[in-house]
Design an enzyme around this catalytic site. Structure first.
Site, PDB file in Angstrom:
ATOM      1  N   HIS A   5       3.258  19.111  -8.760  1.00  0.00           N
ATOM      2  CA  HIS A   5       3.086  18.140  -7.669  1.00  0.00           C
ATOM      3  C   HIS A   5       1.813  17.320  -7.807  1.00  0.00           C
ATOM      4  CE1 HIS A   5       6.510  19.376  -5.184  1.00  0.00           C
ATOM      5  NE2 HIS A   5       6.360  20.489  -5.880  1.00  0.00           N
ATOM      6  N   ASP A  62      -3.740  11.024  -7.128  1.00  0.00           N
ATOM      7  CA  ASP A  62      -2.860  11.769  -6.234  1.00  0.00           C
ATOM      8  C   ASP A  62      -1.498  11.881  -6.904  1.00  0.00           C
ATOM      9  OD1 ASP A  62      -2.333  13.092  -3.878  1.00  0.00           O
ATOM     10  OD2 ASP A  62      -3.004  11.464  -2.591  1.00  0.00           O
TER      11      ASP A  62
END
Ligand code: G6P
Length: 489
Positions: free
Chosen positions: A180, A387
């Protein structure tokens, strides 16, 4: 491709992640209360419906006694969750240490810890050891619950050693692993002392997934450069065995947000906030208080905007929700003080007797309050330094159906690949550029806002968390079926 779709299927899915989607609080010797925990992974997997899924993970608390463990296991079973019990020492070494002080910053291009190199090297070895032991503890719980034919889906940087533990136990297990966070350039990754062991373990999975094509490409390069293996368009090949590597961009359950906006409680919140900020434009930041989120840089860019556009003083406010996270890690403690210091200074400099330009909250908001904030604000600032994806940007867009607010988005967030055409993309390190983008966003014509929003809204509402999970699991089933076919031929 969709022939093995998840809906209505009998196949069971075991999701294994460091965190369960709920966090547990002890209320008595054998009494527990459960709360949904924060984080992108949780919010995405909560959007997946119609699967026979169980979730295995750490409950986020130390439960040294058997009575407590049994009671918590029972309470979690009602939520289809299975706990892995980790003691304080292992949490300290594995979670605070190896995961959050080593892998997390490295994968976000912040490098390995640099102060006191010798101590770091010594800690590094014991932390890596604890990391492997913790991964083995997750594996042991998986073995207890595994039934032949189950799909095992391992998540994130906490569990890179898990695919190897599982395949060593039973090579027929169907194992997928999904990251992730970004997977960094191989030039960054190769500084990691345990680089070989982790890559080899991840390659034991049948399917390896990332949010973007770039992360998948970096992973394949790391395998070719560091392990000397062959990268193919399908993935990585080692002595005739293929590990499939691909990009599966995550999404959100956009309907959940749209439905929430219709609730009386959320409507009440919306009208209170509208009155409270009447006459001012409102900008919103919602981040975990993490160095990768670029909160100090964002606030400094806002200061620059106020400095250069005095006509906006008193006419615009920044609401920054900074959700505390990993508070036992010293880097995170330092960041909290740094952010408070900057916010205090700017509010002292630009505040008036009646208003301050920055409202900073060090806490999470409940889902309804968050939806209301997303809906009433004029601009969202998602300026992460790096991110993996960033689902706050998706959630903001999903709640902006009527207002059509502007999204300012870091080009270093995975979401920039999907929302780039509708958002104003920025380099978050360039404070002048972010300040200019704030002005652009606040003065944008309604036509331009409408056009940008339409693009993003279409994406967010059609690329959902459910599609993401279905696609990954179908691909995992297909990959394993094809491999079995190849070995039979
Ligand atoms: C990121 C990670 C998740 C993690 C979440 C919250 O989104 O990818 O795996 O759960 O942050 O962090 P925490 O350390 O509180 O679990």
């Amino acid at each position: 491709f969709r022939r093995l779709g998840l809906r209505g299927m009998k196949q069971r899915l075991l999701v294994v992640a460091n965190r369960l989607p709920v966090s547990a609080n002890r209320r008595g010797e054998d009494q527990w209360s459960l709360e949904i925990s924060a984080g992108g992974l949780v919010s995405a997997l909560l959007g997946v419906k119609d699967v026979d899924a169980k979730w295995i993970g750490w409950a986020g608390v130390n439960v040294p006694d058997e009575v407590g463990q049994r009671a918590l296991t029972r309470a979690l079973a009602e939520k289809r969750c299975i706990p892995v019990f980790l003691d304080e020492e292992i949490v300290h070494q594995y979670y605070n240490g190896y995961c959050n002080n080593i892998l997390w910053p490295l994968f976000h291009y912040l490098g390995l810890p640099q102060e006191d190199r010798l101590a770091t090297t010594r800690n590094f070895e014991s932390q890596f050891d604890a990391y492997k032991r913790a991964n083995q503890m997750f594996a042991d719980v998986v073995y207890q619950h595994y039934q032949e034919g189950d799909v095992i889906w391992c998540h994130d940087y906490h569990l890179m050693f898990l695919p190897k533990c599982l395949k060593d136990h039973d090579n027929n297990m169907k194992v997928g692993w999904f990251l992730h966070t970004p997977f960094p350039s191989s030039e960054i990754y190769r500084t990691l002392p345990s680089r070989l062991e982790l890559l080899r373990s991840v390659l034991c999975a049948d399917l390896v997934g990332f949010h973007t094509y770039d992360y998948a490409r970096h992973f394949v390069s790391a395998c070719t450069r560091i392990l000397g293996l062959e990268g193919t368009p399908e993935g990585v090949e080692d002595q005739g065995r293929l590990t499939r590597v691909a990009a599966f961009p995550i999404g959100i359950d956009s309907d959940r947000f749209k439905r929430a906006l219709e609730l009386p409680a959320v409507k009440r919140h919306i009208s209170e906030l509208t009155q409270r900020f009447a006459g001012r434009k409102v900008m919103l930041g919602v981040d975990r208080l993490d160095m990768i989120k670029g909160i100090p840089q964002k606030i400094l860019a806002f200061e620059k905007f106020l400095e250069e556009n005095p006509a906006w003083n008193d006419k615009v406010v920044l609401l920054q929700i900074a959700v505390p996270t990993r508070t036992d890690v010293p880097e995170y403690q330092k960041l909290t003080s740094q952010v408070h210091e900057i916010v205090g200074r700017i509010n002292g400099r630009f505040g008036t007797l009646t208003a301050v330009p920055i409202h900073h909250l060090d806490r999470s908001l409940d889902f309804h309050a968050l939806c209301a904030l997303y809906a009433v604000t004029d601009v969202a600032l998602v300026t992460s330094l790096r991110d993996g994806m960033n689902l706050v940007s998706y959630e903001y867009v999903a709640c902006q159906g009527s207002k059509k607010g502007v999204l300012i988005l870091s080009e270093f967030a995975g979401a920039a690949q999907s929302l780039g055409a509708g958002a104003i993309l920025v380099n978050p390190w360039n404070i002048t550029e972010v300040a200019d983008s704030i002005r652009h966003a606040l003065t944008m014509s309604s036509d331009e806002r409408e056009k940008r929003h339409r693009h993003n809204y279409a994406h967010v509402t059609t690329h959902t968390a459910q599609d993401w999970a279905e696609t990954f699991v179908c691909e995992l089933n297909d990959t394993v079926a094809e491999a079995q076919l190849r070995t039979r031929q």
